[in-house]
Scaffold this motif. Structure first.
Motif, PDB file in Angstrom:
ATOM      1  N   GLY A 102       0.791  -1.214   0.000  1.00 43.93           N
ATOM      2  CA  GLY A 102       0.000   0.000   0.000  1.00 43.93           C
ATOM      3  C   GLY A 102       0.827   1.269   0.000  1.00 43.93           C
ATOM      4  O   GLY A 102       0.284   2.373   0.100  1.00 43.93           O
ATOM      5  N   GLU A 103       2.141   1.148  -0.143  1.00 44.37           N
ATOM      6  CA  GLU A 103       3.044   2.287  -0.092  1.00 44.37           C
ATOM      7  C   GLU A 103       3.394   2.779  -1.500  1.00 44.37           C
ATOM      8  O   GLU A 103       3.229   2.056  -2.489  1.00 44.37           O
ATOM      9  N   SER A 104       3.884   4.011  -1.560  1.00 39.56           N
ATOM     10  CA  SER A 104       4.337   4.559  -2.837  1.00 39.56           C
ATOM     11  C   SER A 104       5.656   3.890  -3.231  1.00 39.56           C
ATOM     12  O   SER A 104       6.596   3.847  -2.432  1.00 39.56           O
ATOM     13  N   VAL A 105       5.711   3.365  -4.441  1.00 38.92           N
ATOM     14  CA  VAL A 105       6.892   2.652  -4.927  1.00 38.92           C
ATOM     15  C   VAL A 105       7.195   3.092  -6.355  1.00 38.92           C
ATOM     16  O   VAL A 105       6.350   3.691  -7.030  1.00 38.92           O
ATOM     17  N   ARG A 106       8.398   2.777  -6.788  1.00 41.84           N
ATOM     18  CA  ARG A 106       8.852   3.235  -8.098  1.00 41.84           C
ATOM     19  C   ARG A 106       9.841   2.231  -8.672  1.00 41.84           C
ATOM     20  O   ARG A 106      10.574   1.577  -7.925  1.00 41.84           O
ATOM     21  N   VAL A 107       9.864   2.099  -9.995  1.00 44.37           N
ATOM     22  CA  VAL A 107      10.906   1.322 -10.668  1.00 44.37           C
ATOM     23  C   VAL A 107      11.334   2.080 -11.920  1.00 44.37           C
ATOM     24  O   VAL A 107      10.495   2.564 -12.683  1.00 44.37           O
ATOM     25  N   ARG A 108      12.626   2.231 -12.077  1.00 44.42           N
ATOM     26  CA  ARG A 108      13.195   2.895 -13.251  1.00 44.42           C
ATOM     27  C   ARG A 108      13.978   1.848 -14.037  1.00 44.42           C
ATOM     28  O   ARG A 108      14.809   1.128 -13.473  1.00 44.42           O
ATOM     29  N   ILE A 109      13.711   1.765 -15.335  1.00 48.87           N
ATOM     30  CA  ILE A 109      14.317   0.735 -16.181  1.00 48.87           C
ATOM     31  C   ILE A 109      15.245   1.413 -17.169  1.00 48.87           C
ATOM     32  O   ILE A 109      14.832   2.307 -17.920  1.00 48.87           O
ATOM     33  N   VAL A 110      16.509   0.969 -17.149  1.00 48.83           N
ATOM     34  CA  VAL A 110      17.572   1.655 -17.866  1.00 48.83           C
ATOM     35  C   VAL A 110      18.334   0.657 -18.732  1.00 48.83           C
ATOM     36  O   VAL A 110      18.667  -0.439 -18.264  1.00 48.83           O
ATOM     37  N   PRO A 111      18.650   0.969 -19.991  1.00 54.19           N
ATOM     38  CA  PRO A 111      19.522   0.087 -20.780  1.00 54.19           C
ATOM     39  C   PRO A 111      20.895   0.005 -20.131  1.00 54.19           C
ATOM     40  O   PRO A 111      21.412   1.004 -19.624  1.00 54.19           O
ATOM     41  N   ASN A 112      21.481  -1.201 -20.125  1.00 56.64           N
ATOM     42  CA  ASN A 112      22.753  -1.369 -19.408  1.00 56.64           C
ATOM     43  C   ASN A 112      23.920  -1.815 -20.283  1.00 56.64           C
ATOM     44  O   ASN A 112      24.940  -2.286 -19.773  1.00 56.64           O
ATOM     45  N   GLY A 113      23.780  -1.709 -21.598  1.00 54.06           N
ATOM     46  CA  GLY A 113      24.922  -1.960 -22.471  1.00 54.06           C
ATOM     47  C   GLY A 113      25.419  -3.393 -22.501  1.00 54.06           C
ATOM     48  O   GLY A 113      26.629  -3.640 -22.473  1.00 54.06           O
ATOM     49  N   GLY A 114      24.499  -4.364 -22.538  1.00 49.44           N
ATOM     50  CA  GLY A 114      24.897  -5.748 -22.725  1.00 49.44           C
ATOM     51  C   GLY A 114      25.136  -6.543 -21.460  1.00 49.44           C
ATOM     52  O   GLY A 114      25.726  -7.631 -21.513  1.00 49.44           O
ATOM     53  N   LYS A 115      24.653  -6.078 -20.314  1.00 46.54           N
ATOM     54  CA  LYS A 115      24.904  -6.774 -19.046  1.00 46.54           C
ATOM     55  C   LYS A 115      23.783  -7.726 -18.658  1.00 46.54           C
ATOM     56  O   LYS A 115      23.798  -8.286 -17.560  1.00 46.54           O
ATOM     57  N   GLY A 116      22.824  -7.931 -19.532  1.00 45.80           N
ATOM     58  CA  GLY A 116      21.759  -8.882 -19.256  1.00 45.80           C
ATOM     59  C   GLY A 116      20.620  -8.287 -18.453  1.00 45.80           C
ATOM     60  O   GLY A 116      20.500  -7.076 -18.289  1.00 45.80           O
ATOM     61  N   LEU A 117      19.767  -9.162 -17.944  1.00 39.44           N
ATOM     62  CA  LEU A 117      18.612  -8.756 -17.150  1.00 39.44           C
ATOM     63  C   LEU A 117      19.022  -8.665 -15.686  1.00 39.44           C
ATOM     64  O   LEU A 117      19.382  -9.675 -15.069  1.00 39.44           O
ATOM     65  N   ARG A 118      18.953  -7.471 -15.115  1.00 46.68           N
ATOM     66  CA  ARG A 118      19.382  -7.268 -13.736  1.00 46.68           C
ATOM     67  C   ARG A 118      18.340  -6.433 -12.987  1.00 46.68           C
ATOM     68  O   ARG A 118      17.616  -5.638 -13.575  1.00 46.68           O
ATOM     69  N   ILE A 119      18.323  -6.613 -11.677  1.00 45.92           N
ATOM     70  CA  ILE A 119      17.421  -5.839 -10.825  1.00 45.92           C
ATOM     71  C   ILE A 119      18.166  -5.469  -9.552  1.00 45.92           C
ATOM     72  O   ILE A 119      19.086  -6.180  -9.123  1.00 45.92           O
ATOM     73  N   GLY A 120      17.812  -4.335  -8.971  1.00 44.17           N
ATOM     74  CA  GLY A 120      18.488  -3.918  -7.760  1.00 44.17           C
ATOM     75  C   GLY A 120      18.003  -2.561  -7.298  1.00 44.17           C
ATOM     76  O   GLY A 120      16.921  -2.095  -7.676  1.00 44.17           O
ATOM     77  N   SER A 121      18.820  -1.930  -6.472  1.00 47.53           N
ATOM     78  CA  SER A 121      18.467  -0.640  -5.911  1.00 47.53           C
ATOM     79  C   SER A 121      19.733   0.039  -5.408  1.00 47.53           C
ATOM     80  O   SER A 121      20.688  -0.636  -4.993  1.00 47.53           O
TER      81      SER A 121
END
Length: 288
Positions: free
Chosen positions: A21-40
Motif C-alpha cells: 500500500g506504499e508509494s513505490v517506483r521502478v526505473r528501467i535503464v539500458p545497461n549496455g549488454g549486461k543482461g537482465l538485472r534488478i536492484g536498488s
C-alpha cells in the motif's frame, strides 16, 4: 521467448504497491549488454542469481548480500519484459515492491514497447544462450492435482488450464505462442489480476492487499463482478494466469524454448518449476 533488444532510453513507473500500500517506483535503464538485472541504490543482480519464492498472491525474489536485497510483486513487470523480448536492462527499484498500476502487464508493456531498441536482425532475435529441452519434464504439488509440464518445442508457448470452484470463474484454457510483441500487447498483457470477494478480508488480515482496489484488480462477488466496467476479455482470468507464469519464468534468466503447460498452478509451483529449470540448465545443453 528471446531477449534480443534493449531500450533506447530509460522509462519509469511509479504508483502504489499492491500488498504494501506504499508509494513505490521502478526505473528501467539500458545497461549496455549486461543482461537482465534488478536492484536498488546502484547495486544490481542478475535475475538468475535471485532466490525466488511465492504464494497465491505474488512472487518475490531475494538476493543475498550485506544487506540482502528483496523485491516483491515482480510478475507483471517481468511478464512485460518477457513478452516483448527485452534484454540488457537494469530495473532500479525504490520501495521494495513493483507498482501495481492497473493490475495487468499492459502499462509496463506499452511504455517499454515505445522505448524498445530494435536489433539489426529484428527485435527479440538475440543469439544469447537459451535453454532447449530434449525430453519432457513435469513438476507437481504433493497432491498431484496441480502441475506444470514442459516439452521440447521449436518456439516458446504457454498453455494454461484454470479451474476454480466459483461458478463465475470456472474452468477455461488459453494458449499463447511468444515471439510477436503486438500479439502479446493485444491478447495477453491487458489481463488483470483477480480475487474473490470472500478472499479479500483474509488477505488484509494477513497484511496483504493494502493497495488493492477496483482500479487495479478484478473482484468477483457471489452475485457478479464488483468492477462496473466488466471484464476486458471473456476469459480474462486464465489470460492473467498466463501473465503470471510468463513473468515468473523470467527468473530463469534465459529464454526457454519449450511448450509449457500449467494445470491449476500458482506462483509457488511456477517458481518450483523455475528452480527445476535452473538445475537443468546447469547440466543440459544451453545454446543460441
Amino acid at each position: 521467448m528471446s531477449f534480443g533488444g534493449s531500450l533506447r532510453h530509460a522509462v519509469e513507473f511509479s504508483g502504489t504497491g499492491l500488498h504494501s500500500g506504499e508509494s513505490v517506483r521502478v526505473r528501467i535503464v539500458p545497461n549496455g549488454g549486461k543482461g537482465l538485472r534488478i536492484g536498488s541504490g546502484g547495486r544490481f543482480f542478475p535475475l538468475e542469481q535471485g532466490i525466488p519464492s511465492g504464494d497465491g498472491r505474488g512472487s518475490r525474489v531475494v538476493f543475498p548480500g550485506e544487506p540482502p536485497f528483496q523485491v516483491c510483486t515482480v510478475e507483471h513487470l517481468f511478464a512485460a519484459v518477457a513478452g516483448l523480448g527485452i534484454g540488457d536492462i537494469d530495473m532500479d527499484v525504490d520501495g521494495g515492491e513493483i507498482p501495481v498500476l492497473d493490475g495487468s502487464a499492459l502499462p509496463f508493456a506499452e511504455m517499454l514497447y515505445e522505448a524498445r531498441e530494435m536489433s539489426p536482425a529484428g527485435f527479440g532475435s538475440s543469439e544469447r544462450a537459451c535453454l532447449r529441452l530434449f525430453a519432457p519434464i513435469v513438476v507437481t504439488e504433493s497432491k498431484g492435482d496441480r502441475l506444470i509440464a514442459a516439452s521440447p518445442a521449436a518456439t516458446a508457448r504457454i498453455t494454461y488450464v484454470l479451474d476454480y470452484a466459483h461458478p463465475l470463474v470456472g474452468t477455461s484454457t488459453f494458449s499463447f505462442t511468444l515471439g510477436d510483441a503486438e500479439s502479446f500487447l493485444a491478447e495477453v498483457a491487458g489481463a488483470r489480476t483477480f480475487a474473490l470477494l470472500s478472499e479479500v478480508e483474509g488477505l488484509r488480515s494477513r497484511g496483504l492487499a493494502k493497495g488493492g482496489s477496483l482500479e487495479n484488480a478484478v473482484v468477483v462477488g457471489d452475485e457478479g463482478l464488483l468492477n462496473p466496467e466488466g471484464l476486458r476479455f471473456p476469459d480474462e482470468y486464465v489470460r492473467h494466469k498466463v501473465v503470471d507464469l510468463l513473468g515468473d519464468l523470467l527468473l530463469l534468466g534465459m529464454p526457454l524454448h519449450a511448450h509449457v503447460v500449467a494445470l491449476r498452478a500458482g506462483h509457488a509451483l511456477h517458481l518450483e518449476f523455475v528452480r527445476r529449470l535452473r538445475r537443468l540448465a546447469a547440466t543440459a545443453h544451453v545454446g543460441g
